[in-house]
Every structure is written in structure tokens, then in C-alpha cells.
Design an enzyme around this catalytic site. Structure first.
Site, short mmCIF file in Angstrom:
data_model
loop_
_atom_site.label_atom_id
_atom_site.label_comp_id
_atom_site.label_asym_id
_atom_site.label_seq_id
_atom_site.Cartn_x
_atom_site.Cartn_y
_atom_site.Cartn_z
CB VAL A 196 123.38 70.74 41.19
CG1 VAL A 196 123.03 69.81 42.35
CG2 VAL A 196 122.93 70.12 39.87
N GLY A 221 123.02 75.48 44.22
CA GLY A 221 123.37 76.91 44.32
C GLY A 221 124.77 77.17 44.83
CE LYS A 243 118.04 72.38 41.60
NZ LYS A 243 117.30 72.92 42.77
#
Lengths: 446, 446
Positions: A156, A158, A228
Site C-alpha cells: 500500500v 509504495g 489496498k
């Protein structure tokens, strides 16, 4: 898949893997790292490991299809000569690597590979949001049973440490609401449309720039963001949701006219992933929504990600930054590798299955495209009034032709399901040239 | 202090304290918690523990002066009947508590209490930024030597998980710059002044509201923020700074006129804590600075905190939220208690001593109050030109009296030390009614 033997779940773990607990880790014996996937993120992981020279981390194996082509790429220059390259994943699974980094994404075959790795006593670090959203709890159990780690900080947002931040820093709160921009592709498209570009042009640009896939559905239709959101709900609200139960609405329905009307309402439009705890139910939805320009959520431009976690005791906490791209995602992967290497477990709290509803009590934005004739507004307000929805404003910008008139009605807070019921009946009116667009409006404090 | 015996550093730890490493913590035996300090934060910790009913955490002891008064407070209703109240800290240190929560702040006597607790094999959770800034590394070593934890997530930005987020999520990056608003009192004062209020009025309001101390120096003069900046530099840049080496500038020098000129420059003014890695040196400073309204840093209003961490690979990551107050700070404390209870160590990387310089290469804002006469601008530009500083703009708003004229010169980027040299010579000019004010200007991407 070959039938090559991998260490079984019941194999005795080498003593080096289970040292007595130490609080302050002195540099451990080297942690041997095997990469599954040498694409944008995988090659960035190799680069970061080479450039950062972090103590205790060593890249030892890389799996990819067509190894010869990958080894010839400029990005391969960061890979130490000692690394074993292979196009047979079983070589990695049977190797002496301590941790497998899974970067291929999707459920199949990633799930079976990860299960084999965990069963073989290897820790796993993954960026695979679909797998963690759908199979996270089972895989976590498998990791625990084998005394190894399964970390997914890259799944989630990055490079934005939302997952470690929430796990280690908000366990002492009761998170009641999550609102996020967690798909950079949608945010890029919508923030470009905000400045006047049209959807198809921007989508083509996004594809050209590598922000969007040839088939953009996972991004624009909300499936990526939904996975996510379910991961965030699990770690922040300790709520286990079935991703398939979370309603999504595509951003492809948004037109330039909607940005014009949003602006009149001091708003912009973003793909928002939203969850709200409500007893044993979680209200959850991924959809384009109107966002007040004064809200932190509207600050995110381009491919930026942002997550706002609202807690009963700590109030709103905002995380934002680069949610995608090779190097930011690799930062999350390498941070997780450090945690594995230094035996840093994450806080775990009991997680409970929760029922999902897509209903939110919120103001709504309704945009109609009509062949104008007398009585339309009266008919629409009649349909709304029938379901008990009150009109807050009616907006009609000048300049639209009578035979294809775009105008907007906003409502006072009412349930999504209620307003959709009215929209279904309004959609049947002869004068409606398109199905009316219905968007939730975030309020300033959402 | 009594001479009551506390468990010595060499005492054998009970086996329950050092279990073999488990990756996925099953609920452990209860962790017994002793609070030092039952003020705003301490009573909020008791409240959160009572309301959240987190598995494995039990409040067992509370130390405070004048226990009878504290026990009579409404906030004491969250304290279980079984808790031992005492005004003798040695009772806590000699107790069977597993973890001591230190909330009294300052170096003395907190340092000696924490040392005794660690030596007695107790973990410590603290919100004490001064102690962690000045004595962190030594205390960490002591904790490690005793096989226990020392966690301080509440020491920076209260309820915003900046510390766990950076430690567990940005270890895989190379953080090159930190910019933060980490003192809510200053942010409250300056964001109120932005809307027209004057410094002394707002300070008095802040004191009334409990945001500022009777002696506001630690906040407004930057010492509180400086300690937090040094902690952030340690965990994010792995740089050990001597807090006393970090220059500070008080926000009390800011006048309403500066907000008027800042607005003309599309800026506002905030107390910024800034650090930038540069080889074996770290540029660091805590001062009121001009912040572009378009920068995320300008989003923080009121008592909000915000930290922007800029990484070589992950780019900018923003954390923001409630940095102070009882309940947000208690969220950080209780999150740390969960980590202690579940034996979750944090990632540790080698930390190196770094030299501090207060010099930044940046545009600067110079505000002069003069008894106007011909030749002033020429003399100022001469002094600036002599040190090699180029003028970027000269601003003079109408409406100031000739005999007490406020006007502003901004410079192109130059070193702080250079510009201060020019300011010292300009200050000697007869027409200067006050020492010129010199502020660093953040650029949009800072």
C-alpha cells in the site's frame, strides 16, 4: 512446475534462523535475499541494496523468465556477480536464501510460491496487494506456524510508510475512519483532468508514461485501490473485509463538465478509498468523489498517494508521498528486508471479520445530461423528495446547448442506497440522454 | 531519594522476560505497566488502557507527587482499583512492573530513574524529547545491555507516527533532508498571527489554553523543536548531533508586518526545524522561516505537526497530525507499550557523529525598520553586494510612516553566515531603528 523437493513445512529449522530474542540487534549473520521478478521494482531493489550497502543484507538469487534478456539490461549492473540467476522458481525455493521477495503480483502463481517459501522456513517480503488483500490472514498464519516473517509494507502506498506507521504507531488508538488516495494512476488522470484535459487523452498519456497498463481496468475501475483499502482496514481497524464486497465505481464516468461543476462547489474530484467502522459493519467504497479544495485529500497531485487515518483518541493522521514507481516501492521492500534481517516483528492485534456495506451517509452530487424541456427540475426534485433526499443546491452553468444540457443537483446528507434508488427512477425519464452520474461528496472534515 | 535497594544491573532476569524469539506473537503473559507522572499524558494513558482493553497490557503502578490530590481527580476514574499509587519512585523501580512509562520530562531526575529502571531489567517507554536528544545513545546501549527496550515514539510529533514510520519504513532509503513543524505552540501562535493577531496577545491566549507554559522560552525560542530535530536526524539520517550546536532563532522577533510582507511574497511564516545531510556535516537550524503557501509545510495550522522526510530514492514523505495533547501523545505511548509487550524490536542502523553547521544556502528575507531618508536602499544594497549577496526583490508596502518605515529586501540564494555578516554591518547604520530581521526562505521544493 517441477516436482523438485523443497524443504517441507515440518523440516527442522537450522538453529541460525531462531536465535534467542535480542532486543537491540547487533548485526546478524547475513540475510540471504532471493528476488522473484526483476522488473521495475525488482531491479530497483537490487540498485538500493548495491547503493545503500546496508549491514546484513545480501542479494543471492534472482528469478525471472528469459533470464538472458534481463541480465543484458542496464539495470542488471547493480546485481553482484555472485548472484544466481534462474528461470526456475524452484531453484530459489530450494536454495539457502533466508527471504524471498515476491514482486510478480496477482494471485496465481504468486500464492503457491509464497506458500512453498513459508513452508520451507523462508521469510517473505511482498508488494502484492491482491494476494495480501485476499489471502493475507491465511498466509500470516502459515508464516507464524513456520516461525518466519511475512511483510508487505510495499503493498500500500509504495514508498510512504503507511503500513509500518499504522502497525507500530497507531495500535494504541481506535481508528474509526480511513480515507485515501492509493492509486497513483487514477490520481494522475484526475489531477490532469482538473486542468482541462479529457479522460481518454490523459489515459493515453498515462499509458505512454508507464503509469497505466494497456488494460487500465484494475486502476480506473478501482480494483487495485479496493485491495489496498482492505489491507488498510485490516491493519488499522483490525477489520477483515472481503474485497469483493466493497463497491467500486469507475473513474471513466467522469467528464470535463464534472470538474467545471466541482470547481463551482469549491471542490475537485479524486478516486477515494474510504472505510468507516460502525459496530460489526464497515462502510467501504472506492469511487470518484467530490473533495473540498480545503481538505488535505485535495493536496495530492499527480501520482502522489495520501492516506488519512482518523482515530478516536489521536485524531487525523496524514501520510503522503510517492505511492508507486520502482525506487519508492523498493524503499518499502528494503525497509521490510531490514526488519526481517533484524528479527523485528510487528505489533499484531486480534482481527475480526466484518460485514461490508457500500452505504455512506453523505451529501451527493448528481449530474444530469438532458434534452431540456419544462418540468425537468420539478420531476427530479419530486423523485428525490419521494425517497426523502433534500436538495442542497441546483447549479446550471451557462454555455451548454439546450438539447444537451448538463446541470447539477447536490443533496443534503443521505444514504448512498437511498440516492441511488432515486437516480434509478430519474434515469427512466425520457429527457435523460445519459444515466445520471451520482458521486459522493466528502465534507471538509472527512 | 531513599537508598531502598533496587534490582541491580547484574540481577538475573526472570525467564518470563526473555522468551525464545517468536515471529508472530501469540498473546504474551500480561505486561505490567508502571506510570511515572499522572498529568495530562499520564492520565490519558490510563484512559486509553481502560477504554481500548488491549490484550496483554495491565496498568499496575502510578507514581506522582501528592498522590491524594491526583487520586481525587476525575481522570483517576480510569485507573483500576488494583493499581498501586505512590509518591516514592523507588516503589516503582523495585516493583514487579515490566515496563516503566516516564512522563515527567527533562534531564533530571528522569535520567537517573530511567537508568535505574533499565538496569533493573525493566523496559522504558518515554515521551521525553530532551532526554532522548541528549542522552539517547547511552540509554539505548544500557537498554540493550540489559535485554530490554527503550522506546520513545511519543517524543516527536505526539500522535503522528513519525518515529515508527521512519524506523520501520524508511530504513531502506537514504534520507537527505528533514523539514518539520514539530512545535505545536509555535505553530498555533504563528498561524494565529497569520490572520492578523499580534504576538503578545496570541501568546497570552496560548497560555490560557494550556498550549504554552508560563515561561514559554522552550517553545518559542526553539529548544523543544531542536531536541526533536536531533532525534529525527538520528533515526532518519543516522546522524548523531549535539543539540547545543544547532542554532535557534526565536519566533518572538516576528511582527505583524512580517506576515503582511510574507503574503506579498505568496508565503507565510512558520517555525521550521530543518536538517540537511552533507557528507560528514549536517546543516541544521530551528527558526521562523518564510514558507511558500504552495508548499505542504504551509498546510499545518493550529497545533498541528508536520514532518517532511526527503529520501534519495523514495522522494518526499509527509507525516502530519496532532503533535501534542494528552490523548494523541498517549496513543504513541500505548503503541510503544504494545511493541514492548509483543517483543517487537525496531530496526537499528549504525549511527555516526556528525558536525553541525547552521549555514544553509537559501534565499533570505530581510526586514528593516528605518527612519526614512535618501540613500538607505543604496547603502543596504552596497552592504549586500560587498558580501556577494544578490538582491532578488525590494518591497515597500504603502501606509507606514516615514519616520518608522518597514520595508523588505529578499536575496537570491546565499549562505546564512554571509547574509548575517551583511546584516551586522547594516545594523550599524544610523537610520536603523531596530536590528534588521533576517529569515531564511524555504523554496517550494524544500
Amino acid at each position: 512446475m517441477t516436482t523438485r523437493k523443497v524443504a517441507s513445512k515440518t523440516s527442522v529449522k537450522p538453529p541460525a534462523k531462531a536465535p534467542a530474542k535480542k532486543t537491540a540487534p547487533t548485526p546478524k549473520a547475513t540475510t540471504r535475499i532471493a528476488l522473484i521478478g526483476f522488473g521495475t521494482v525488482g531491479s530497483s531493489v537490487a540498485k538500493l541494496l548495491a547503493e545503500l550497502k546496508l549491514p546484513g543484507l545480501e542479494l543471492t538469487h534472482i528469478f525471472n523468465r528469459d533470464v538472458a534478456r534481463k541480465r543484458a539490461l542496464p539495470t542488471a549492473k547493480f546485481v553482484p556477480k555472485s548472484v544466481v540467476w534462474t528461470d526456475d522458481v524452484n531453484v530459489l525455493l530450494a536454495s539457502d536464501a533466508d527471504v524471498i521477495v515476491e514482486l510478480v503480483g496477482g494471485l496465481t502463481p504468486a500464492e503457491s510460491w509464497i506458500k512453498k517459501a513459508l513452508a520451507a522456513g523462508k521469510s517473505v517480503v511482498t508488494a502484492n496487494k491482491q494476494l495480501i488483500a485476499y489471502r493475507g490472514p491465511g498466509l500470516m498464519k502459515l508464516a507464524a506456524a513456520n516461525g518466519v516473517y511475512l511483510l508487505h509494507g510495499a503493498a500500500v502506498a509504495g514508498g510512504v510508510p503507511v503500513i509500518p506507521g499504522i502497525l507500530q504507531g497507531l495500535g494504541g488508538d481506535q481508528v474509526t475512519r480511513l480515507s485515501g488516495i492509493v492509486n497513483g494512476t487514477c490520481n494522475y488522470i484526475l489531477s490532469r483532468m482538473e486542468t482541462g484535459a479529457d479522460y481518454l487523452t490523459v489515459l493515453a498519456d498515462a499509458q505512454q508514461l508507464g503509469y497505466a497498463e494497456a488494460d487500465p481496468s484494475a486502476d480506473v475501475d478501482g480494483y487495485d485501490a479496493r485491495a489496498k483499502l482492505c489491507i488498510l482496514a485490516r491493519i488499522a481497524m483490525h477489520a477483515e473485509l472481503n474485497p469483493d464486497d466493497v463497491p467500486t465505481q469507475s473513474i471513466s464516468v467522469i467528464d470535463a463538465v464534472d470538474f467545471a461543476y466541482a470547481k463551482e462547489l469549491n471542490c475537485t474530484i479524486r478516486q477515494i478509498s474510504s472505510a468507516q467502522a460502525d459496530g460489526t459493519t464497515v462502510h467501504a467504497r472506492v469511487a470518484p468523489m467530490l473533495v473540498p479544495l480545503s481538505s488535505p485529500i485535495a493536496w495530492s497531485h499527480g501520482t502522489q498517494n495520501m492516506v488519512v487515518s482518523s482515530g478516536r483518541f489521536g485524531g487525523d493522521v496524514v501520510f503522503s508521498g510517492h505511492g508507486a514507481g520502482g525506487e519508492p516501492t523498493a524503499v518499502a521492500v528494503v525497509s521490510d528486508l531490514l526488519a526481517v534481517s533484524q528479527k523485528c516483528a510487528t505489533v499484531q492485534l486480534p482481527i475480526r471479520k466484518r460485514t461490508v456495506t457500500g452505504d455512506f451517509l453523505a451529501p451527493h452530487y448528481l449530474r444530469f445530461i438532458v434534452d431540456d424541456k419544462p418540468g425537468i427540475v420539478s420531476a427530479i426534485s419530486g423523485a428525490l423528495s419521494k425517497v426523502g433526499a433534500n436538495i442542497d443546491s441546483i447549479l446550471q452553468r451557462p454555455g451548454y446547448p439546450k438539447h444537451r444540457l448538463a446541470f447539477v443537483v447536490t443533496t443534503e446528507p443521505c444514504l448512498t442506497s437511498t440516492i441511488e434508488q432515486a437516480v434509478s427512477s430519474i434515469a427512466k425519464m425520457d429527457c435523460m440522454l445519459e444515466r445520471p452520474l451520482c458521486l459522493q461528496m466528502l465534507e471538509r472534515n472527512d
